[in-house]
Motif scaffolding. Structure first.
Motif, PDB file in Angstrom:
ATOM      1  N   ILE A  41       0.832  -1.204   0.000  1.00  0.00           N
ATOM      2  CA  ILE A  41       0.000   0.000   0.000  1.00  0.00           C
ATOM      3  C   ILE A  41       0.866   1.253   0.000  1.00  0.00           C
ATOM      4  CG2 ILE A  41      -1.661   1.332   1.358  1.00  0.00           C
ATOM      5  CD1 ILE A  41      -2.773  -1.433   2.310  1.00  0.00           C
ATOM      6  N   THR A  45       0.886   4.061  -3.186  1.00  0.00           N
ATOM      7  CA  THR A  45       0.102   5.259  -2.866  1.00  0.00           C
ATOM      8  C   THR A  45       0.897   6.509  -3.205  1.00  0.00           C
ATOM      9  OG1 THR A  45      -1.014   4.105  -1.065  1.00  0.00           O
ATOM     10  CG2 THR A  45      -1.095   6.503  -1.015  1.00  0.00           C
ATOM     11  N   GLU A  49      -2.889  11.379  -1.737  1.00  0.00           N
ATOM     12  CA  GLU A  49      -4.085  10.571  -1.989  1.00  0.00           C
ATOM     13  C   GLU A  49      -4.920  10.374  -0.734  1.00  0.00           C
ATOM     14  OE1 GLU A  49      -4.150   6.869  -4.217  1.00  0.00           O
ATOM     15  OE2 GLU A  49      -2.288   7.477  -5.167  1.00  0.00           O
ATOM     16  N   ARG A  50      -4.281  10.282   0.398  1.00  0.00           N
ATOM     17  CA  ARG A  50      -4.998  10.074   1.659  1.00  0.00           C
ATOM     18  C   ARG A  50      -5.292  11.422   2.283  1.00  0.00           C
ATOM     19  NH1 ARG A  50      -3.195   4.787   4.916  1.00  0.00           N
ATOM     20  NH2 ARG A  50      -3.573   3.324   3.235  1.00  0.00           N
ATOM     21  N   GLY A  57       2.844   7.895   1.541  1.00  0.00           N
ATOM     22  CA  GLY A  57       3.010   7.346   0.205  1.00  0.00           C
ATOM     23  C   GLY A  57       4.442   7.470  -0.273  1.00  0.00           C
TER      24      GLY A  57
END
Length: 138
Positions: A41, A45, A49-50, A57
Protein backbone atom coordinates in the motif's frame (compact mmCIF):
# COMPACT_ATOMS: atom_id res chain seq x y z
CA UNK A 1 -19.58 -11.79 17.51
CA UNK A 2 -16.29 -10.86 15.85
CA UNK A 3 -13.20 -11.73 17.85
CA UNK A 4 -10.24 -9.44 17.21
CA UNK A 5 -6.89 -11.19 16.80
CA UNK A 6 -4.47 -9.40 19.10
CA UNK A 7 -0.98 -9.15 17.68
CA UNK A 8 1.95 -7.14 18.93
CA UNK A 9 2.98 -6.51 15.30
CA UNK A 10 -0.42 -5.16 14.37
CA UNK A 11 -3.65 -6.26 12.78
CA UNK A 12 -5.38 -4.44 9.97
CA UNK A 13 -7.77 -4.74 7.08
CA UNK A 14 -6.59 -6.65 4.07
CA UNK A 15 -6.29 -4.71 0.85
CA UNK A 16 -8.45 -4.63 -1.10
CA UNK A 17 -11.01 -4.97 1.71
CA UNK A 18 -12.88 -8.27 1.67
CA UNK A 19 -15.87 -9.36 3.72
CA UNK A 20 -16.94 -12.75 4.99
CA UNK A 21 -20.43 -13.43 3.58
CA UNK A 22 -21.57 -15.50 6.56
CA UNK A 23 -20.41 -13.29 9.42
CA UNK A 24 -20.22 -9.95 7.60
CA UNK A 25 -16.81 -9.27 9.18
CA UNK A 26 -13.87 -7.70 7.40
CA UNK A 27 -10.96 -9.99 6.51
CA UNK A 28 -8.03 -9.03 8.72
CA UNK A 29 -4.29 -9.50 8.33
CA UNK A 30 -1.87 -9.85 11.23
CA UNK A 31 1.83 -9.97 11.94
CA UNK A 32 4.17 -10.31 8.94
CA UNK A 33 1.29 -10.44 6.43
CA UNK A 34 0.03 -7.09 7.75
CA UNK A 35 3.49 -5.59 7.28
CA UNK A 36 3.76 -7.01 3.75
CA UNK A 37 0.37 -5.54 2.85
CA UNK A 38 1.38 -2.23 4.41
CA UNK A 39 4.49 -2.10 2.20
CA UNK A 40 2.42 -2.76 -0.92
CA UNK A 41 0.00 0.00 0.00
CA UNK A 42 2.81 2.41 0.89
CA UNK A 43 4.69 1.92 -2.38
CA UNK A 44 1.57 2.15 -4.55
CA UNK A 45 0.10 5.26 -2.87
CA UNK A 46 0.87 8.73 -4.16
CA UNK A 47 1.47 11.37 -1.49
CA UNK A 48 -1.69 13.45 -1.22
CA UNK A 49 -4.09 10.57 -1.99
CA UNK A 50 -5.00 10.07 1.66
CA UNK A 51 -6.99 12.95 3.03
CA UNK A 52 -5.97 12.56 6.67
CA UNK A 53 -2.34 11.56 5.93
CA UNK A 54 -1.37 13.78 3.02
CA UNK A 55 2.34 12.96 3.27
CA UNK A 56 1.76 9.16 3.27
CA UNK A 57 3.01 7.35 0.20
CA UNK A 58 5.96 7.12 -2.13
CA UNK A 59 6.64 9.36 -5.15
CA UNK A 60 7.27 6.45 -7.54
CA UNK A 61 4.55 7.68 -9.90
CA UNK A 62 6.74 10.69 -10.75
CA UNK A 63 9.31 8.34 -12.26
CA UNK A 64 7.06 6.97 -14.98
CA UNK A 65 8.57 7.36 -18.46
CA UNK A 66 11.97 8.38 -17.04
CA UNK A 67 15.13 6.80 -18.47
CA UNK A 68 16.57 4.12 -16.20
CA UNK A 69 20.00 5.54 -15.45
CA UNK A 70 22.21 4.90 -12.44
CA UNK A 71 21.14 8.25 -11.03
CA UNK A 72 17.46 7.34 -11.42
CA UNK A 73 17.99 3.97 -9.72
CA UNK A 74 19.73 5.65 -6.79
CA UNK A 75 16.94 8.24 -6.53
CA UNK A 76 14.29 5.49 -6.66
CA UNK A 77 16.00 3.55 -3.84
CA UNK A 78 16.18 6.73 -1.76
CA UNK A 79 12.46 7.45 -2.28
CA UNK A 80 11.57 3.94 -1.13
CA UNK A 81 13.96 4.04 1.84
CA UNK A 82 12.58 7.40 2.99
CA UNK A 83 8.92 6.34 2.63
CA UNK A 84 9.53 3.20 4.67
CA UNK A 85 11.54 5.10 7.29
CA UNK A 86 8.70 7.57 7.92
CA UNK A 87 5.66 5.33 7.49
CA UNK A 88 6.59 1.77 8.48
CA UNK A 89 8.36 1.87 11.86
CA UNK A 90 7.86 -1.87 12.47
CA UNK A 91 10.67 -2.79 10.07
CA UNK A 92 14.29 -1.97 9.42
CA UNK A 93 15.36 -2.00 5.77
CA UNK A 94 18.47 -4.07 5.15
CA UNK A 95 18.70 -3.64 1.39
CA UNK A 96 16.74 -2.33 -1.56
CA UNK A 97 17.51 -3.86 -4.92
CA UNK A 98 16.17 -2.95 -8.35
CA UNK A 99 15.99 -5.80 -10.86
CA UNK A 100 15.68 -4.25 -14.32
CA UNK A 101 15.70 -7.39 -16.47
CA UNK A 102 12.22 -6.39 -17.68
CA UNK A 103 13.32 -2.90 -18.69
CA UNK A 104 12.35 -3.47 -22.33
CA UNK A 105 8.79 -4.26 -21.20
CA UNK A 106 8.87 -1.22 -18.90
CA UNK A 107 9.00 -3.23 -15.66
CA UNK A 108 11.35 -3.02 -12.69
CA UNK A 109 11.12 -5.40 -9.75
CA UNK A 110 11.83 -3.63 -6.48
CA UNK A 111 13.09 -6.04 -3.83
CA UNK A 112 13.01 -4.79 -0.25
CA UNK A 113 14.95 -6.97 2.19
CA UNK A 114 13.87 -6.08 5.73
CA UNK A 115 13.94 -7.19 9.33
CA UNK A 116 10.91 -6.96 11.62
CA UNK A 117 12.21 -5.07 14.64
CA UNK A 118 10.07 -6.79 17.29
CA UNK A 119 10.89 -10.36 16.27
CA UNK A 120 14.24 -9.91 14.47
CA UNK A 121 12.80 -11.98 11.59
CA UNK A 122 14.06 -11.30 8.07
CA UNK A 123 11.75 -11.10 5.06
CA UNK A 124 11.80 -9.69 1.57
CA UNK A 125 9.09 -8.09 -0.50
CA UNK A 126 9.05 -7.77 -4.29
CA UNK A 127 7.05 -4.89 -5.74
CA UNK A 128 6.54 -4.73 -9.53
CA UNK A 129 6.90 -1.15 -10.76
CA UNK A 130 5.87 -0.38 -14.33
CA UNK A 131 7.66 2.42 -16.16
CA UNK A 132 4.96 2.69 -18.81
CA UNK A 133 1.21 2.67 -18.77
CA UNK A 134 -0.61 -0.44 -19.92
CA UNK A 135 -1.15 -0.22 -23.65
CA UNK A 136 -2.77 -3.56 -24.42
CA UNK A 137 -5.55 -3.56 -21.86
CA UNK A 138 -8.53 -5.58 -22.98
Amino acid sequence: MYKLHKSFLGTGWGFPPQFDNQSGNVAMLSDSEDIRSSLEILLSTRPGERVMLSDYGCHLDELLFEPLTTTMKTYMKDLIQTAILYHEPRIEVNKIELVDTGEVEGRILITVDYTIRATNSRFNYVFPFYLQEGTEIK
